[in-house]
Design a protein around this motif. Structure first.
Motif, PDB file in Angstrom:
ATOM      1  N   LYS A 230       0.811  -1.223   0.000  1.00  0.00           N
ATOM      2  CA  LYS A 230       0.000   0.000   0.000  1.00  0.00           C
ATOM      3  C   LYS A 230       0.844   1.273   0.000  1.00  0.00           C
ATOM      4  N   GLY A 231       2.136   1.136  -0.184  1.00  0.00           N
ATOM      5  CA  GLY A 231       3.004   2.307  -0.173  1.00  0.00           C
ATOM      6  C   GLY A 231       3.139   2.943  -1.539  1.00  0.00           C
ATOM      7  N   GLU A 232       3.953   3.983  -1.604  1.00  0.00           N
ATOM      8  CA  GLU A 232       4.232   4.681  -2.854  1.00  0.00           C
ATOM      9  C   GLU A 232       5.014   3.768  -3.797  1.00  0.00           C
ATOM     10  N   LYS A 233       4.697   3.848  -5.086  1.00  0.00           N
ATOM     11  CA  LYS A 233       5.474   3.102  -6.067  1.00  0.00           C
ATOM     12  C   LYS A 233       6.887   3.668  -6.146  1.00  0.00           C
ATOM     13  N   GLN A 234       7.867   2.788  -6.400  1.00  0.00           N
ATOM     14  CA  GLN A 234       9.260   3.248  -6.447  1.00  0.00           C
ATOM     15  C   GLN A 234       9.568   4.004  -7.725  1.00  0.00           C
ATOM     16  N   VAL A 235       8.781   3.781  -8.774  1.00  0.00           N
ATOM     17  CA  VAL A 235       8.951   4.483 -10.041  1.00  0.00           C
ATOM     18  C   VAL A 235       7.581   4.955 -10.501  1.00  0.00           C
ATOM     19  N   SER A 236       7.463   6.229 -10.862  1.00  0.00           N
ATOM     20  CA  SER A 236       6.175   6.754 -11.295  1.00  0.00           C
ATOM     21  C   SER A 236       5.812   6.209 -12.667  1.00  0.00           C
ATOM     22  N   SER A 237       4.511   6.187 -12.952  1.00  0.00           N
ATOM     23  CA  SER A 237       4.058   5.741 -14.272  1.00  0.00           C
ATOM     24  C   SER A 237       4.591   6.648 -15.371  1.00  0.00           C
ATOM     25  N   THR A 238       4.703   7.951 -15.085  1.00  0.00           N
ATOM     26  CA  THR A 238       5.221   8.892 -16.092  1.00  0.00           C
ATOM     27  C   THR A 238       6.627   8.510 -16.519  1.00  0.00           C
ATOM     28  N   VAL A 239       7.477   8.195 -15.550  1.00  0.00           N
ATOM     29  CA  VAL A 239       8.839   7.768 -15.868  1.00  0.00           C
ATOM     30  C   VAL A 239       8.805   6.482 -16.681  1.00  0.00           C
ATOM     31  N   GLY A 240       7.951   5.546 -16.275  1.00  0.00           N
ATOM     32  CA  GLY A 240       7.857   4.275 -16.985  1.00  0.00           C
ATOM     33  C   GLY A 240       7.411   4.442 -18.418  1.00  0.00           C
ATOM     34  N   HIS A 241       6.393   5.288 -18.643  1.00  0.00           N
ATOM     35  CA  HIS A 241       5.936   5.547 -20.008  1.00  0.00           C
ATOM     36  C   HIS A 241       7.061   6.135 -20.859  1.00  0.00           C
ATOM     37  N   ASN A 242       7.798   7.058 -20.305  1.00  0.00           N
ATOM     38  CA  ASN A 242       8.858   7.721 -21.072  1.00  0.00           C
ATOM     39  C   ASN A 242       9.969   6.744 -21.480  1.00  0.00           C
ATOM     40  N   LEU A 243      10.181   5.709 -20.692  1.00  0.00           N
ATOM     41  CA  LEU A 243      11.218   4.742 -21.024  1.00  0.00           C
ATOM     42  C   LEU A 243      10.860   3.891 -22.242  1.00  0.00           C
ATOM     43  N   MET A 244       9.627   3.975 -22.700  1.00  0.00           N
ATOM     44  CA  MET A 244       9.235   3.242 -23.898  1.00  0.00           C
ATOM     45  C   MET A 244       9.749   3.895 -25.179  1.00  0.00           C
ATOM     46  N   HIS A 245      10.166   5.156 -25.093  1.00  0.00           N
ATOM     47  CA  HIS A 245      10.601   5.853 -26.308  1.00  0.00           C
ATOM     48  C   HIS A 245      11.779   5.151 -26.982  1.00  0.00           C
ATOM     49  N   ASN A 246      12.706   4.662 -26.192  1.00  0.00           N
ATOM     50  CA  ASN A 246      13.894   4.016 -26.757  1.00  0.00           C
ATOM     51  C   ASN A 246      13.952   2.536 -26.400  1.00  0.00           C
ATOM     52  N   HIS A 247      12.817   1.971 -26.077  1.00  0.00           N
ATOM     53  CA  HIS A 247      12.775   0.575 -25.649  1.00  0.00           C
ATOM     54  C   HIS A 247      13.002  -0.339 -26.854  1.00  0.00           C
ATOM     55  N   PRO A 248      13.863  -1.350 -26.719  1.00  0.00           N
ATOM     56  CA  PRO A 248      14.170  -2.205 -27.875  1.00  0.00           C
ATOM     57  C   PRO A 248      12.981  -3.030 -28.378  1.00  0.00           C
ATOM     58  N   TYR A 249      11.965  -3.225 -27.530  1.00  0.00           N
ATOM     59  CA  TYR A 249      10.825  -4.058 -27.924  1.00  0.00           C
ATOM     60  C   TYR A 249       9.535  -3.252 -28.058  1.00  0.00           C
ATOM     61  N   SER A 250       9.632  -1.938 -28.115  1.00  0.00           N
ATOM     62  CA  SER A 250       8.426  -1.109 -28.066  1.00  0.00           C
ATOM     63  C   SER A 250       7.499  -1.340 -29.254  1.00  0.00           C
ATOM     64  N   GLN A 251       8.040  -1.385 -30.457  1.00  0.00           N
ATOM     65  CA  GLN A 251       7.173  -1.529 -31.632  1.00  0.00           C
ATOM     66  C   GLN A 251       6.450  -2.870 -31.636  1.00  0.00           C
ATOM     67  N   GLN A 252       7.158  -3.920 -31.244  1.00  0.00           N
ATOM     68  CA  GLN A 252       6.496  -5.219 -31.152  1.00  0.00           C
ATOM     69  C   GLN A 252       5.389  -5.194 -30.114  1.00  0.00           C
ATOM     70  N   ARG A 253       5.638  -4.483 -29.004  1.00  0.00           N
ATOM     71  CA  ARG A 253       4.623  -4.382 -27.955  1.00  0.00           C
ATOM     72  C   ARG A 253       3.382  -3.649 -28.463  1.00  0.00           C
ATOM     73  N   PHE A 254       3.573  -2.545 -29.187  1.00  0.00           N
ATOM     74  CA  PHE A 254       2.429  -1.780 -29.672  1.00  0.00           C
ATOM     75  C   PHE A 254       1.604  -2.615 -30.650  1.00  0.00           C
ATOM     76  N   GLU A 255       2.289  -3.382 -31.490  1.00  0.00           N
ATOM     77  CA  GLU A 255       1.580  -4.264 -32.429  1.00  0.00           C
ATOM     78  C   GLU A 255       0.828  -5.359 -31.680  1.00  0.00           C
ATOM     79  N   GLN A 256       1.439  -5.872 -30.623  1.00  0.00           N
ATOM     80  CA  GLN A 256       0.793  -6.907 -29.818  1.00  0.00           C
ATOM     81  C   GLN A 256      -0.501  -6.397 -29.195  1.00  0.00           C
ATOM     82  N   ALA A 257      -0.492  -5.167 -28.714  1.00  0.00           N
ATOM     83  CA  ALA A 257      -1.690  -4.598 -28.091  1.00  0.00           C
ATOM     84  C   ALA A 257      -2.837  -4.514 -29.099  1.00  0.00           C
ATOM     85  N   HIS A 258      -2.542  -4.061 -30.315  1.00  0.00           N
ATOM     86  CA  HIS A 258      -3.566  -4.016 -31.362  1.00  0.00           C
ATOM     87  C   HIS A 258      -4.136  -5.410 -31.611  1.00  0.00           C
ATOM     88  N   SER A 259      -3.246  -6.386 -31.716  1.00  0.00           N
ATOM     89  CA  SER A 259      -3.668  -7.754 -31.990  1.00  0.00           C
ATOM     90  C   SER A 259      -4.498  -8.324 -30.841  1.00  0.00           C
TER      91      SER A 259
END
Length: 362
Positions: free
Chosen positions: A216-245
């Motif tokens: 029930k405590g504070e998350k160690q990493v905010s969602s905003t930081v996590g979202h931003n790490l997707m910009h240069n993520h090596p698997y990001s495009q595959q992930r986005f395609e997976q979500a559509h599918s």
């Protein structure tokens, strides 16, 4: 442009002061949103169950002030003034000021409370920003000659809420909401959430969600930081395609009532979300040891009993246990006997799918 449709027409009424209040629920994504472009635009579509008991209650009092040069507001959480929350609200006001031109006219007192722990993997930013957006929409209605039609009101509220917290746009309505453009979902948009427009089998009506509060405590990493790490993520495009599918597959599942296929998609989405966090640079792990204990216990229970119970996760350690209503008695016994011990202070929240926000009488 889509944004232009939400710019306010000239106001026909003047209002010196007032008070409005809304309750808005959290939501739990089945297909996850992770990664965003500028202006809170999602990198992939998502779909969520709207919850019922996990909600934010927000009341906004407003009164005219002399100067209209700056935003003016005070924020209270559970009756306590929260100065540290003000930068987020200030950023939100800056983003939406062009769509709500009255924002610099008033001083606002924003009073809010949650029915669940803040910042613990239950989407408090989603329910909080949607409740605030709805209050501001009600204030805008007071300035209009005639109130907006409900569909237009909800769409603009969802659009505004997204600019505060992306997933907040899925907390205006229910029971299933899609956010993000998807070729098969009629009316879907990157700018606001829409109610799921297709057939839903009875198996998914009144679906149950028990949130196990592992941490029930504070998350160690905010969602905003996590979202931003997707910009240069090596698997990001595959992930986005997976979500559509996966969303395409869920359309078939919701129509057929195939609970085994539902389980496969939903659990895979949850684990993929956390896999993306663990393979970011820098990497991070939001699951706790007891998160894994719960997952393994659910898998064993399902194998032993043939139950259709499954899990999903948000960006945190807590576990959402999902199951059909007809299994409520047996699954709740299982949770009490076998899963509660993995929760902080054995705390969990019993919830179910709901149908969106409600205006409060004040």
């Amino acid at each position: 442009m889509t944004e232009n449709r939400f710019r306010a027409a000239a106001y026909s009424k003047t209002v010196s002061s007032g008070r409005v209040s809304w309750s808005a629920p959290s939501n739990i994504a089945l297909v996850k949103y992770w990664g965003k472009k500028a202006d809170q635009i999602p990198q992939n579509p998502s779909i969520s169950f709207t919850l019922n008991e996990c909600k934010t209650i927000t009341t906004v009092s407003f009164s005219k002030k002399e100067s209209e040069h700056e935003f003016s507001f005070d924020l209270y959480l559970d009756g306590e003034k929260k100065v540290d929350f003000k930068p987020k609200i200030h950023t939100f006001f800056k983003r939406i000021a062009q769509y709500l031109p009255f924002l610099k006219t008033y001083h606002f007192k924003i009073e809010t409370s949650n029915t669940f722990p803040h910042s613990s993997g239950i989407a408090s930013s989603a329910s909080g920003m949607s409740a605030l957006a709805l209050c501001l929409m009600s204030i805008e209605n007071l300035h209009l000659e005639s109130e907006m039609a409900e569909a237009d009101f909800n769409k603009k509220a969802s659009f505004l809420a997204r600019l505060g917290s992306g997933s907040a746009c899925r907390s205006i309505e229910g029971d299933l909401v899609v956010w993000g453009d998807h070729k098969e979902v009629t009316g879907s948009s990157d700018h606001y959430g829409v109610r799921y427009p297709f057939t839903v089998h009875d198996n998914f009506k009144a679906y149950q969600d028990v949130i196990l509060l592992v941490d029930k405590g504070e998350k160690q990493v905010s969602s905003t930081v996590g979202h931003n790490l997707m910009h240069n993520h090596p698997y990001s495009q595959q992930r986005f395609e997976q979500a559509h599918s996966n969303l395409s597959e869920l359309i078939k599942v919701f129509e057929s009532g195939d609970l085994d296929a539902f389980i496969g998609i939903v659990e895979s989405e949850a684990l993929t979300l956390h896999a993306m966090m663990m393979t970011s640079m820098p990497y991070f792990i939001l699951m706790k040891p007891n998160t894994l204990n719960i997952i393994n216990a659910i898998w064993k229970y399902r194998q032993d009993t043939g139950s259709k119970v499954c899990f999903t996760l948000d960006a945190g350690a807590n576990v959402h246990v999902l199951f059909p209503k007809k299994e409520s008695d047996s699954v709740l016994v299982f949770i009490k006997k076998e899963l509660a011990s993995f929760c902080q202070d054995e705390n969990y929240i019993i919830d179910h799918v709901g149908f969106g926000a409600n205006k409060n009488d004040i």
